[in-house]
Design a protein around this motif. Structure first.
Motif, PDB file in Angstrom:
ATOM      1  N   ASP A 101       0.822  -1.209   0.000  1.00 43.78           N
ATOM      2  CA  ASP A 101       0.000   0.000   0.000  1.00 43.78           C
ATOM      3  C   ASP A 101       0.861   1.266   0.000  1.00 43.78           C
ATOM      4  OD1 ASP A 101      -2.254  -1.567  -0.068  1.00 43.78           O
ATOM      5  OD2 ASP A 101      -2.733  -1.318   2.056  1.00 43.78           O
ATOM      6  N   ILE A 102       1.965   1.242   0.714  1.00 43.69           N
ATOM      7  CA  ILE A 102       2.891   2.386   0.699  1.00 43.69           C
ATOM      8  C   ILE A 102       3.425   2.587  -0.709  1.00 43.69           C
ATOM      9  CG2 ILE A 102       5.154   3.221   1.472  1.00 43.69           C
ATOM     10  CD1 ILE A 102       4.525   1.866   4.208  1.00 43.69           C
ATOM     11  N   ARG A 103       3.850   1.509  -1.343  1.00 43.04           N
ATOM     12  CA  ARG A 103       4.391   1.615  -2.716  1.00 43.04           C
ATOM     13  C   ARG A 103       3.336   2.105  -3.698  1.00 43.04           C
ATOM     14  NH1 ARG A 103       7.999  -3.810  -2.152  1.00 43.04           N
ATOM     15  NH2 ARG A 103       9.820  -2.781  -1.276  1.00 43.04           N
ATOM     16  N   LYS A 104       2.104   1.604  -3.581  1.00 39.29           N
ATOM     17  CA  LYS A 104       1.012   2.075  -4.451  1.00 39.29           C
ATOM     18  C   LYS A 104       0.754   3.562  -4.241  1.00 39.29           C
ATOM     19  CE  LYS A 104      -1.478  -2.301  -4.592  1.00 39.29           C
ATOM     20  NZ  LYS A 104      -2.645  -3.024  -4.094  1.00 39.29           N
ATOM     21  N   HIS A 105       0.797   3.989  -2.993  1.00 38.30           N
ATOM     22  CA  HIS A 105       0.575   5.400  -2.674  1.00 38.30           C
ATOM     23  C   HIS A 105       1.678   6.265  -3.297  1.00 38.30           C
ATOM     24  CE1 HIS A 105      -0.864   8.820  -0.357  1.00 38.30           C
ATOM     25  NE2 HIS A 105       0.390   9.084  -0.044  1.00 38.30           N
ATOM     26  N   LEU A 106       2.911   5.812  -3.192  1.00 38.47           N
ATOM     27  CA  LEU A 106       4.029   6.555  -3.767  1.00 38.47           C
ATOM     28  C   LEU A 106       3.893   6.644  -5.280  1.00 38.47           C
ATOM     29  CD1 LEU A 106       6.976   5.039  -1.686  1.00 38.47           C
ATOM     30  CD2 LEU A 106       5.851   7.242  -1.335  1.00 38.47           C
ATOM     31  N   ASP A 107       3.565   5.517  -5.921  1.00 35.34           N
ATOM     32  CA  ASP A 107       3.398   5.514  -7.375  1.00 35.34           C
ATOM     33  C   ASP A 107       2.189   6.352  -7.800  1.00 35.34           C
ATOM     34  OD1 ASP A 107       5.605   3.871  -7.637  1.00 35.34           O
ATOM     35  OD2 ASP A 107       4.419   2.022  -7.828  1.00 35.34           O
ATOM     36  N   GLY A 108       1.100   6.225  -7.055  1.00 33.64           N
ATOM     37  CA  GLY A 108      -0.125   6.951  -7.395  1.00 33.64           C
ATOM     38  C   GLY A 108       0.031   8.458  -7.314  1.00 33.64           C
ATOM     39  N   ARG A 109       0.815   8.921  -6.358  1.00 36.80           N
ATOM     40  CA  ARG A 109       1.030  10.363  -6.202  1.00 36.80           C
ATOM     41  C   ARG A 109       2.325  10.830  -6.843  1.00 36.80           C
ATOM     42  NH1 ARG A 109       0.869  12.438  -0.460  1.00 36.80           N
ATOM     43  NH2 ARG A 109       1.211  14.359  -1.594  1.00 36.80           N
ATOM     44  N   SER A 110       3.108   9.899  -7.363  1.00 32.27           N
ATOM     45  CA  SER A 110       4.418  10.216  -7.966  1.00 32.27           C
ATOM     46  C   SER A 110       5.292  10.995  -6.985  1.00 32.27           C
ATOM     47  CB  SER A 110       4.256  10.994  -9.273  1.00 32.27           C
ATOM     48  OG  SER A 110       3.549  10.226 -10.204  1.00 32.27           O
ATOM     49  N   ILE A 111       5.373  10.470  -5.753  1.00 32.11           N
ATOM     50  CA  ILE A 111       6.232  11.104  -4.756  1.00 32.11           C
ATOM     51  C   ILE A 111       7.257  10.090  -4.263  1.00 32.11           C
ATOM     52  CG2 ILE A 111       4.486  12.758  -4.004  1.00 32.11           C
ATOM     53  CD1 ILE A 111       4.080  11.011  -1.492  1.00 32.11           C
ATOM     54  N   SER A 112       8.282  10.588  -3.626  1.00 29.26           N
ATOM     55  CA  SER A 112       9.332   9.723  -3.093  1.00 29.26           C
ATOM     56  C   SER A 112       8.995   9.282  -1.674  1.00 29.26           C
ATOM     57  CB  SER A 112      10.665  10.476  -3.091  1.00 29.26           C
ATOM     58  OG  SER A 112      10.605  11.547  -2.164  1.00 29.26           O
ATOM     59  N   LEU A 113       9.700   8.278  -1.235  1.00 29.90           N
ATOM     60  CA  LEU A 113       9.563   7.812   0.141  1.00 29.90           C
ATOM     61  C   LEU A 113       9.945   8.939   1.107  1.00 29.90           C
ATOM     62  CD1 LEU A 113       8.792   5.090   1.436  1.00 29.90           C
ATOM     63  CD2 LEU A 113      11.202   4.564   1.556  1.00 29.90           C
ATOM     64  N   HIS A 114      10.960   9.703   0.720  1.00 26.93           N
ATOM     65  CA  HIS A 114      11.398  10.832   1.540  1.00 26.93           C
ATOM     66  C   HIS A 114      10.265  11.852   1.704  1.00 26.93           C
ATOM     67  CE1 HIS A 114      14.207  13.636   3.357  1.00 26.93           C
ATOM     68  NE2 HIS A 114      13.729  14.570   2.545  1.00 26.93           N
ATOM     69  N   ARG A 115       9.552  12.126   0.621  1.00 24.72           N
ATOM     70  CA  ARG A 115       8.441  13.091   0.655  1.00 24.72           C
ATOM     71  C   ARG A 115       7.310  12.598   1.556  1.00 24.72           C
ATOM     72  NH1 ARG A 115       6.388  17.338  -2.720  1.00 24.72           N
ATOM     73  NH2 ARG A 115       4.534  18.026  -1.639  1.00 24.72           N
ATOM     74  N   LEU A 116       6.971  11.310   1.445  1.00 24.05           N
ATOM     75  CA  LEU A 116       5.933  10.742   2.303  1.00 24.05           C
ATOM     76  C   LEU A 116       6.345  10.843   3.767  1.00 24.05           C
ATOM     77  CD1 LEU A 116       3.272   9.229   2.755  1.00 24.05           C
ATOM     78  CD2 LEU A 116       4.525   7.092   2.374  1.00 24.05           C
ATOM     79  N   ALA A 117       7.600  10.576   4.051  1.00 26.47           N
ATOM     80  CA  ALA A 117       8.102  10.674   5.427  1.00 26.47           C
ATOM     81  C   ALA A 117       7.963  12.108   5.940  1.00 26.47           C
ATOM     82  CB  ALA A 117       9.549  10.214   5.493  1.00 26.47           C
ATOM     83  N   GLN A 118       8.320  13.084   5.105  1.00 29.04           N
ATOM     84  CA  GLN A 118       8.207  14.487   5.505  1.00 29.04           C
ATOM     85  C   GLN A 118       6.755  14.867   5.769  1.00 29.04           C
ATOM     86  OE1 GLN A 118      10.092  16.564   2.216  1.00 29.04           O
ATOM     87  NE2 GLN A 118      11.766  17.191   3.574  1.00 29.04           N
ATOM     88  N   GLU A 119       5.864  14.504   4.861  1.00 25.16           N
ATOM     89  CA  GLU A 119       4.456  14.880   4.987  1.00 25.16           C
ATOM     90  C   GLU A 119       3.792  14.239   6.199  1.00 25.16           C
ATOM     91  OE1 GLU A 119       2.459  13.969   1.331  1.00 25.16           O
ATOM     92  OE2 GLU A 119       3.498  15.550   0.221  1.00 25.16           O
ATOM     93  N   SER A 120       4.164  13.012   6.488  1.00 22.56           N
ATOM     94  CA  SER A 120       3.509  12.284   7.573  1.00 22.56           C
ATOM     95  C   SER A 120       4.175  12.482   8.930  1.00 22.56           C
ATOM     96  CB  SER A 120       3.450  10.794   7.249  1.00 22.56           C
ATOM     97  OG  SER A 120       4.757  10.257   7.155  1.00 22.56           O
ATOM     98  N   GLY A 121       5.400  12.992   8.925  1.00 23.53           N
ATOM     99  CA  GLY A 121       6.108  13.186  10.184  1.00 23.53           C
ATOM    100  C   GLY A 121       6.804  11.930  10.689  1.00 23.53           C
ATOM    101  N   VAL A 122       6.992  10.959   9.799  1.00 24.32           N
ATOM    102  CA  VAL A 122       7.670   9.712  10.152  1.00 24.32           C
ATOM    103  C   VAL A 122       9.147   9.846   9.776  1.00 24.32           C
ATOM    104  CG1 VAL A 122       7.798   7.233   9.609  1.00 24.32           C
ATOM    105  CG2 VAL A 122       5.581   8.357   9.806  1.00 24.32           C
ATOM    106  N   ASP A 123      10.011   9.287  10.595  1.00 21.00           N
ATOM    107  CA  ASP A 123      11.439   9.318  10.319  1.00 21.00           C
ATOM    108  C   ASP A 123      11.723   8.624   8.983  1.00 21.00           C
ATOM    109  OD1 ASP A 123      14.324   9.642  11.142  1.00 21.00           O
ATOM    110  OD2 ASP A 123      14.216   7.445  11.021  1.00 21.00           O
TER     111      ASP A 123
END
Length: 90
Positions: free
Chosen positions: A9-31
């Motif tokens: 689901d994380i990978r699908k979310h990244l592909d669906g929004r065309s964002i990086s893992l780093h960006r998801l971490a920043q947006e969500s507040g996860v290390d």
């Protein structure tokens, strides 16, 4: 839900929004390092706080099913109502 489902689901979310893992971490507040290890290393895990932070980004406001608790006997909804006295005819 198991770990592999969450990783997919994380990978699908990244592909669906065309964002990086780093960006998801920043947006969500996860290390970022913890998230990267979770997705890329088989034995890595996320803590509960990280899962709660990621959940709205992956699943929106959808919540996990919960069992409805019965109201507390002390709650206003179940508080004893004054009894109406019955008119007794003697």
């Amino acid at each position: 839900m198991n770990k592999q489902t969450l990783i997919n689901d994380i990978r699908k979310h990244l592909d669906g929004r065309s964002i990086s893992l780093h960006r998801l971490a920043q947006e969500s507040g996860v290390d970022h390092g913890s998230l990267w290890r979770f997705v890329n290393i088989e034995k890595a895990n996320l803590n509960t706080d990280s899962l709660f932070r990621l959940w709205p980004f992956l699943y929106g406001e959808q919540k996990t099913p919960t069992v409805e608790a019965s109201p507390s006997p002390l709650s206003p909804a179940t508080a004893a109502k004054p009894r109406k006295e019955k008119n007794h005819v003697e």
